[in-house]
Design a protein around this motif. Sequence first.
Motif, short mmCIF file in Angstrom:
data_model
loop_
_atom_site.label_atom_id
_atom_site.label_comp_id
_atom_site.label_asym_id
_atom_site.label_seq_id
_atom_site.Cartn_x
_atom_site.Cartn_y
_atom_site.Cartn_z
N LEU A 33 0.98 -1.52 0.06
CA LEU A 33 0.04 0.10 -0.09
C LEU A 33 0.82 1.09 -0.04
CD1 LEU A 33 -2.93 -0.87 2.56
CD2 LEU A 33 -3.11 -0.38 -0.13
N PHE A 34 2.01 1.10 0.68
CA PHE A 34 2.68 2.37 0.69
C PHE A 34 3.33 2.96 -0.45
CE2 PHE A 34 6.67 4.59 1.69
CZ PHE A 34 6.33 5.59 2.61
N PRO A 35 4.23 1.83 -1.19
CA PRO A 35 4.52 2.01 -2.55
C PRO A 35 3.48 2.89 -3.49
CG PRO A 35 5.45 0.03 -2.07
CD PRO A 35 4.41 0.55 -0.86
N LEU A 36 2.15 2.24 -3.20
CA LEU A 36 0.99 2.57 -4.10
C LEU A 36 0.64 3.90 -3.70
CD1 LEU A 36 -1.04 1.88 -6.15
CD2 LEU A 36 -2.47 0.88 -4.09
N ALA A 37 0.58 4.25 -2.35
CA ALA A 37 0.12 5.56 -1.83
C ALA A 37 1.03 6.64 -2.57
CB ALA A 37 0.25 5.48 -0.50
N GLN A 73 -1.44 5.25 3.03
CA GLN A 73 0.00 5.10 3.81
C GLN A 73 -0.53 4.74 5.34
OE1 GLN A 73 1.79 9.26 3.51
NE2 GLN A 73 3.01 8.53 1.84
N GLY A 74 -1.43 5.13 5.64
CA GLY A 74 -2.05 4.89 7.03
C GLY A 74 -2.37 3.43 7.41
N LEU A 75 -2.59 2.81 6.18
CA LEU A 75 -2.91 1.50 6.31
C LEU A 75 -1.70 0.29 6.06
CD1 LEU A 75 -6.48 1.14 4.43
CD2 LEU A 75 -6.08 0.97 6.65
N ASP A 76 -0.79 1.07 5.83
CA ASP A 76 0.44 0.10 5.16
C ASP A 76 0.80 -0.58 6.25
OD1 ASP A 76 3.15 -0.45 4.13
OD2 ASP A 76 3.75 0.93 5.47
N LEU A 77 1.29 -1.69 6.16
CA LEU A 77 1.72 -2.61 7.22
C LEU A 77 3.28 -2.73 7.45
CD1 LEU A 77 0.16 -4.95 8.81
CD2 LEU A 77 1.11 -6.71 7.30
N TRP A 78 3.95 -2.19 6.49
CA TRP A 78 5.43 -2.47 6.72
C TRP A 78 6.26 -1.05 6.79
CZ3 TRP A 78 9.05 -6.04 7.63
CH2 TRP A 78 10.25 -6.06 7.39
N TRP A 79 6.15 -0.49 5.83
CA TRP A 79 7.04 0.79 5.43
C TRP A 79 6.90 1.74 6.59
CZ3 TRP A 79 10.17 -0.46 1.50
CH2 TRP A 79 9.68 -1.27 0.64
N SER A 80 5.88 2.49 6.57
CA SER A 80 5.84 3.35 7.58
C SER A 80 5.51 3.14 8.89
CB SER A 80 4.34 4.45 7.18
OG SER A 80 3.46 3.70 7.05
N HIS A 81 4.96 1.89 9.15
CA HIS A 81 4.85 1.43 10.79
C HIS A 81 5.92 0.49 11.39
CE1 HIS A 81 0.73 2.60 9.48
NE2 HIS A 81 0.89 3.41 10.60
N PHE A 82 6.53 -0.02 10.35
CA PHE A 82 7.68 -0.85 10.95
C PHE A 82 9.24 -0.43 10.62
CE2 PHE A 82 10.58 -4.69 10.79
CZ PHE A 82 10.34 -4.98 12.04
N GLN A 83 9.25 -0.36 9.59
CA GLN A 83 10.53 0.07 8.82
C GLN A 83 11.18 1.37 9.11
OE1 GLN A 83 11.77 -1.58 4.98
NE2 GLN A 83 12.33 0.44 4.37
N ASP A 84 9.95 2.12 9.21
CA ASP A 84 10.47 3.78 9.66
C ASP A 84 10.31 3.79 11.18
OD1 ASP A 84 10.97 4.54 7.33
OD2 ASP A 84 9.14 5.73 7.11
N GLY A 85 9.71 2.96 11.93
CA GLY A 85 9.52 2.84 13.46
C GLY A 85 10.38 1.95 14.10
N PHE A 86 9.81 0.74 14.41
CA PHE A 86 10.39 -0.20 15.40
C PHE A 86 11.90 -0.53 14.72
CE2 PHE A 86 6.00 -0.82 16.23
CZ PHE A 86 5.79 -0.49 17.36
#
Lengths: 670, 242
Positions: free
Chosen positions: B179-183, B195-208
């Motif tokens: 979803l993130f690349p699509l966004a 972007q808000g629904l993205d499972l990986w990029w914005s919530h995991f890769q840029d965070g945890f």
Amino acid sequence: MAMKTASPWWFSALFAAGLLLLFMGERPFDELGAVRLILSGLGTLLVLGISALRVWTFAATTGERRAVERVLLFCHAGVLVSLVLYLTTTDWGHGVLGIDPSDSKAFDRFQIPMTILWSIGMLISLVPLLMVELSLGAARRNKFIPGDLDASDTKQEAVESFRVREISNSGLSIALAAAFLMVTCNVAEQRNIRRDVSYFKTSSPGSATVNLTKNFAQPVKVVLFFPPVNEVKNEVRGYFDSLEAATGNVLIEEHDQLLSPALAKKYRVNNNGTVVLVVPDGKKPAEGKEPGEQHQSFKLTIDEKATKRRAARTELRELDGKVNTALMKLSREKRVAYMTVGHGELNDSNSNWAKSGGRIFARRGGLKTNLIKSALRNLNFQVKDLGLAQGLANEVPDDATVVLILGPQAPLLDEEYAALDRYLARGGRVLIALDPLSSATLGSLEGRLGIRYNPTPLTDDKLHMRYLGRPSDRRLIITDRFSSHASITTLTRAARAGILLVNAGSLEEARFTGGGKPKRTMVIRSRSTTFADTDNDFKLTKGTEKAKQYNLVAAIENPDARPADQEEEGSGKSEGMRAMVFADVEIFSDYLQPPNQPPSVMFSDAIKWLGGEEHIAGEIVSEKDVYIEHTRNEDVLWFYSTLVGAPLIVLGFGLVFGWWRRQRMQRRAS
Amino acid sequence: MRAISIIFRRELATYLHSPMGYVVAALLLLVDGILFQTYVLGVGRTLSADVLRFFFMYTGIVVQIAGIALAVRLVAEERQQNTIVLLNTSPVRDVEIIVGKFLAALVFLAGMLLLSIYMPLLIMVNGKIAVSQLLVGYLGLLLLGAASLSIGIFASSLARQQLIALVVGAVINSIMVLLFPLAKRLDEPLKDVFQGLDLWWSHFQDGFMKSVFNLSDMVYYLAVIYFFLLLATKTLEAKRWQ
């Protein structure tokens, strides 16, 4: 059981198509006036038309079938209400309601809630509609006969409207949950709590800074310009408190730059976050005047914003280095370090040698010496080139504290060797690093230094750093065989895991010919698994090659070699000649010299020893991240533990546990 | 709660008492180890913080695959073996079935994650990383794995065959990752939604993954878990009517 409904499946399909057309008109084609009008108009007509048909089928049916139509009609009504709410968020809607987009606050107060409302409305209407339609499917519908909507009621089995109601309720709860979760996530985003937990520790005062601070005759005054409440100030204060505790030679003052403008002006401080180190200038003050001061300052990031906070953390991790550099500048006058050029040295990628086609380091993977130069500047040295143009063939300049000859690719001229020899004879200081791939040797300095260079590359097939996974990795030798000489005091402590040398040759003892009482110490040797690879095959060839300890670095001193005006022993001004010879030059290149890594510690110690400042040698503490490197043996350990060890332990545990459980069950059964 | 506890224990025992559970755990550790060796340590001289970041990245991929793989059997297997009838006729609510099974799979997944801790500990010994970094990274991995588990359970509740459930779960998970690349190619407000629904990029890769704890990321993963568990429950309910 058949569940025939009054309205056909394509009502909802057309309804969805109408919504899609509306979306297309309002989003992708909203800039194209005519297309937007056609698409949105057509979409609106479809949506309204199908909704009207739904009202009609609802009105024309009775009983269970009417109940189903009611559920579907509610969904349509929800969509229509959402569309009306959406209309209020368009330019047309703003005009009708008198919303002024130029008043951004009022506009946002209206626009954001309405957008959320129509989105949620659409969601809680469409999801149940979709789920009801999916549950009904295409087969459970009557043919759409306008005049006979309810006539066949009695001929068919009743539609189980409670199933439709249940499924629509499920759809509604899912949609409401989704809407609730989206709002929750949005609120969490707005009220986010962010914590960067990456490794952070303010560096503590290292032995180099402690020794340097102790060396000042009077206390070092530390003036901190910070706001009264600041996290960075607390960290900096903690550092200087530790330094004071370790040396007893520090006075700390705290000031706010805004509240102490006169003091800030005196030390030329323009912003808070500045640390000023002040010492007396040592000059006799004029009568009636206060003693003079000299000061050095550096600035730290104190901004609270997240991105800046990371910068502040990075600076605090290396605070000891900053303090050490500032103190070095206050401790003595600037000295001069000359680096020879013109023979393809490591520091000389743009010389005539290179222009004439000579082999240079820049072509061997871009080896550079920026970090060495930077380290020299931090030690309060001015770095200058020394070649034919600067008069190397005649004499080494008098202001030279140390001369560095880093990996010349061609031998120096006889006149240049002679000038260096005379410089050494009058108590000069030289650091020489030689490269086995070059044709340069120590020339006529061999007798003065009592050292001969053997360019056969050292190789170690047992203990080497794994880099490319090729046999050439065996030239990346690691050694931890250090002597207790003053020139490598800190290295002995800082590099317990050893130090890496790349393409190193070796040093042999030669007869001293320079007179006096020279002393030669082999300060770093290779491990006993190292061999000189004479046949260049990266393998130990029995008979012709021998694994043993080879000399890698030598420190030579001759107290009798001193300037003519200090020839009397014990005059106290000079310790005489000092020189260090390294059998490897790549150890001084940037890729092996990141600050606070063993090679840079070694260089710093070497320069301090050559400059007669070994009493301030020591470690600079840095909490900066380190590189993960392993030797071949470590690599094997990591490899097998990750690939074989852990999975095997899990499997083994599973087998043992399974066996134990079976045994226990059998015992119970018997 | 009692029903949840019974189902939880039964499911956990299924993982722990069968060799298959250990084979799956060992296999995933092996895959994680290969990725760690090849792409984390194999790239040469790297800062310890980057080594840890890459470790979390590759373990994040593994944990998603593990989450889906562990979850797909939970409901579909019951249906395949016709034991779903027993569950449906027992005095247990659908939500209890789903929550009990989810918790069992989550505990097993957490155990597998815990077994991989020796890899970051090796980094810790040689580099400069903090315990808090490990905790935040592993919290992210657990939440990511739990989200994939919930997606897998939803897929499992939809399909009768485990293989189909696996494909459906993988597709949903992949869509949520992509979803993130699509966004990036969309305009507001869809961009924000995706972007808000993205499972990986914005919530995991840029965070945890970068040792940054964001409360919003945690809320997002909990929301995803809740939503897909709700979907699974509603699907199970709907299937009763079929």
